[in-house]
Write an enzyme that holds these catalytic residues in place. Sequence first.
Site, PDB file in Angstrom:
ATOM      1  N   GLY D  51      19.751  -3.398  -6.425  1.00 47.81           N
ATOM      2  CA  GLY D  51      20.728  -2.764  -7.302  1.00 47.81           C
ATOM      3  C   GLY D  51      20.364  -1.347  -7.697  1.00 47.81           C
ATOM      4  O   GLY D  51      21.044  -0.724  -8.497  1.00 47.81           O
ATOM      5  N   CYS D  52      19.271  -0.825  -7.128  1.00 50.59           N
ATOM      6  CA  CYS D  52      18.926   0.564  -7.409  1.00 50.59           C
ATOM      7  C   CYS D  52      19.330   1.408  -6.206  1.00 50.59           C
ATOM      8  O   CYS D  52      19.170   0.986  -5.060  1.00 50.59           O
ATOM      9  CB  CYS D  52      17.422   0.701  -7.614  1.00 50.59           C
ATOM     10  N   GLN D  53      19.826   2.617  -6.457  1.00 56.77           N
ATOM     11  CA  GLN D  53      20.183   3.460  -5.328  1.00 56.77           C
ATOM     12  C   GLN D  53      18.931   4.000  -4.644  1.00 56.77           C
ATOM     13  O   GLN D  53      18.886   4.165  -3.448  1.00 56.77           O
ATOM     14  CB  GLN D  53      21.088   4.604  -5.785  1.00 56.77           C
TER      15      GLN D  53
END
Lengths: 409, 409, 137, 137
Positions: D51-53
Amino acid sequence: MPDLLTHIDAIREDFPILSKTINKYPLVYFDNAASTQKPKVVIDTLSEYYKNSYSNIHRGVHHLSQIGTDLYEASRKKIQSFIGAKHAHEVVFTSGTTEAINLVAQSFCKKYVQKGDHIIITELEHHSNIVPWQMAAEHYGAIIKVVPIKPDGSLHLDVFKSLLTNKVKIVALNHISNTLGVVNPIKEIIDLSHQKNIPVLIDGAQAVAHGSVDVQDLDADFYCFSAHKLFGPTGVGVLYGKEKYLNAIPPYKGGGDMIKTVKFEQTTYNDLPFKFEAGTPNIAGVIAFKSAIEYVENIGFAFIQKQEDLLLNYATTALENIEGLTIYGTAKQKASVISFTVKGIHPYDLGTLLDQQGFALRTGKHCTEPLLDALGVDSTLRASFSFYNTIDEIDRFVTALNKCITILA
Amino acid sequence: MPDLLTHIDAIREDFPILSKTINKYPLVYFDNAASTQKPKVVIDTLSEYYKNSYSNIHRGVHHLSQIGTDLYEASRKKIQSFIGAKHAHEVVFTSGTTEAINLVAQSFCKKYVQKGDHIIITELEHHSNIVPWQMAAEHYGAIIKVVPIKPDGSLHLDVFKSLLTNKVKIVALNHISNTLGVVNPIKEIIDLSHQKNIPVLIDGAQAVAHGSVDVQDLDADFYCFSAHKLFGPTGVGVLYGKEKYLNAIPPYKGGGDMIKTVKFEQTTYNDLPFKFEAGTPNIAGVIAFKSAIEYVENIGFAFIQKQEDLLLNYATTALENIEGLTIYGTAKQKASVISFTVKGIHPYDLGTLLDQQGFALRTGKHCTEPLLDALGVDSTLRASFSFYNTIDEIDRFVTALNKCITILA
Amino acid sequence: MNFTAAIQEEIISEFELFDDWMDKYSYIIDLGKEFGGMLDREKKDHLLVKGCQSKVWLKSDFNAGIMNFKADSDAMITKGIVALLLKVLNQKAPREILDADLFFIEKIGLKAHLSMNRSNGLMAMIQRIKSDAEKHL
Amino acid sequence: MNFTAAIQEEIISEFELFDDWMDKYSYIIDLGKEFGGMLDREKKDHLLVKGCQSKVWLKSDFNAGIMNFKADSDAMITKGIVALLLKVLNQKAPREILDADLFFIEKIGLKAHLSMNRSNGLMAMIQRIKSDAEKHL
Ligand SMILES: Cc1ncc(COP(=O)(O)O)c(C=O)c1O
Ligand SMILES: Cc1ncc(COP(=O)(O)O)c(C=O)c1O
């Protein structure tokens, strides 16, 4: 070029959002490849329709329903002329490009694709023109063949030709790459495919806002795009399909409006385009989309292309002067999209700091993970311009970018 | 009831269209089962969002994209609480009820339905809850079993029980019939089905505007509805699904946002709810839908039901007094929908003349052709009321109807 | 002025007598009631005109250079409209039918009130009449 | 005031020195640069926080009643944020981590600027830290 600049000022006033500030900085909207902003006339069409004339369409005898139907069908006709389709019923409304491609992937494959058949796509594709084909291929046992790119982002046409065997049932590729801005030689690709009687689907999501498209001249078999990338509302897309294919392939969704008669024993489907428009459509969105296209027609593609080329060339030159900056996609034919990275700095860091100064641009994989894998890069920054952007915005952008690089280096 | 009436006047002012005239007569909008009108707050949310904060969502680091994502996800949470879902990720946005049902029909059947299996629907269903199942049944070789109705429009529960064999893989029926207004005993039907471990899809398109729904209390496995029938914008729908089923069934559409990683060899799908939301969604529509629900919550279902019952009972009594008039659907549990015919007169003629006097109601089969076949009638007139309708409108309607009958007799 | 134009002018002047739409409709309904129509056994499914909310049957026949239409509808207003259309187009040569510019529809206000969408099928009826005529050019 | 709260107050007062967001970010970036991180061979895929870019690796270990976190990111701002989070939550007992109310996020303005959506993954990091801690309750 004072003429052009005055014109731009007037145009910018048509877009309410362009005068907003973000974190106390004026908004600089360079995320047009993700979605374009809406001129006032589109927003007003939406409001006015809901305030004065709203109702469900197609099935009603009453006045509001007839007005709505007429407006909805007028939108279809507008799109027909906008893309040069032969018939209005070759224009099918969907919820977006993604749904349009899924429709074709499912319905076309159901009719024409068997175990062992090939489907050609390219390394340049958006996930929306990859995953639907993967899903259909899995279901029907087909094999996906991928046309690779050259270092400049253009397609390997020789490889394409060699992949074009008689096992191929359909070719699907984008008109313009959303990540690199590269314009593909789709006319040539369509010609080559048609020589072998293979139909071609063009993902035109990125193309329709940048230049005029003539589906008959291109001889495209399917052409898909989204209203929200063409200054129109969200939740509306178009599938253009040649009559013969739309008649041949089965419907995608079942429901109200797409049927002629429904019996538990046997249901008969409606004629085009209704066969593919099950359920209550995005009535207000479709109606407002017409205003968006009329707005673009008024501005004119001659102006749009001139302005966008100016911005692209100016920005490209300015960015190339920044040390350690690499631009991805350097093919000659390019739309106003620049993907880049700066050596040693994560695009996310740059994007975050630029956002602090009001610059809206995108970082990441831009829904083209296989393309980034091919380019050997994990993520890029992407600045994408529309005709309402200015040279001044690019100047400020370059200054801000240099400042961010200093902070991060 | 002066209290109620004053309240209605104030409410009517929230809906700009209700003060319009049609053919010089004040609009009387009795076509609420087809679609409801929009309060100003919904229209304003749409405009304001486009004017001040628009951009594409989910993938952007920039400010506008984050605002949009937050608003979009806030809408999901609002719907979660509105229908009493356990998790926000059990709420999937679609383009409407029709798409929600198609999604389940395709994806559920792909996973669970094999040749010879049964799918139960009812004679009361809207085409959107018939045709998707017919299409899936054809594809997977399943058989559709239909629960018939009694003369009053209620379901034959005994037949339902007898159809509920272990060949049945899913039961799909509406909560409220759009043509008759009959409220189905869905809780009982869900209980009976669950006793045999059979999941149930509820088509709630007609129900959500009339009373509060609690999907956990009902224990529905899937529950579908459309924003446009709940005072929200067009092009937005909801599929509620229990986590376990949404996790188990394959995605329906492929594209951006519904994936975790895309490789040409192997693509992995995203978590709920994104797995089912491919491509750019109807961002503005979803955001404005929240305003619609908040509006309904402010009015309150207590008031809505009181007002609608009043209108239904008043209109039913008044219409029953007209000679030759037959009302279809006389079961005890009814929403504010009245389908009727007048002996010797075609509904289309009545609808046309009523339209001339500003009355918007529907004539035809109401997308329930099998139901009309079962009732032995070719077409009906349907008046459907919402809380913003008034006793006075009904009085005028009855007068106008009598006049039309005289002209046509 | 040709013959079909003359009939249309006549219809227009009849409609000019009414200033209220209800009166126009009453007149159309009367036309429908007076119109002969077809026998039930003549109303074959293949004669149905698609796209009308009410049922419209239209049967054509070609004799001595002239098109002969019979029609009916289960709705009275639709029947009246068919009657109006056939007043203008029945018993004409195919060429004349194909060339006919149906200006009366706009003039009497039918066009605004019966728009071209699917619910009323006015367009569908005209198209059917013209395509039947075309077969006998 | 408990220990995690005290550290948070300290962070808040550090941030109060800056009135401009660019300065706050410069500070976060400096924290990132100073933060130890992990060796390349330690950055295993299964340690990635979803969920982190940008990529975030987070490794935990439990020893003598205390959670020990190691983390890294390929983006400097993300790394700075991880550093801040671990300033507060590293070397604590699982119970303390689970109970920690991370009020500093709101106070220093991180919350408004790094909202809970998918692009930054702040929430995802916190969830991962807490769920790792939960396993050792
Ligand atoms: C009971 C019922 N089901 C399904 C639908 C389909 O909804 P939509 O057209 O919004 O997809 C409707 C409305 O037309 C309905 O009344
Ligand atoms: C080339 C391309 N194809 C397809 C899509 C998908 O469009 P949408 O998200 O509007 O369905 C996009 C936009 O994201 C795109 O740029």
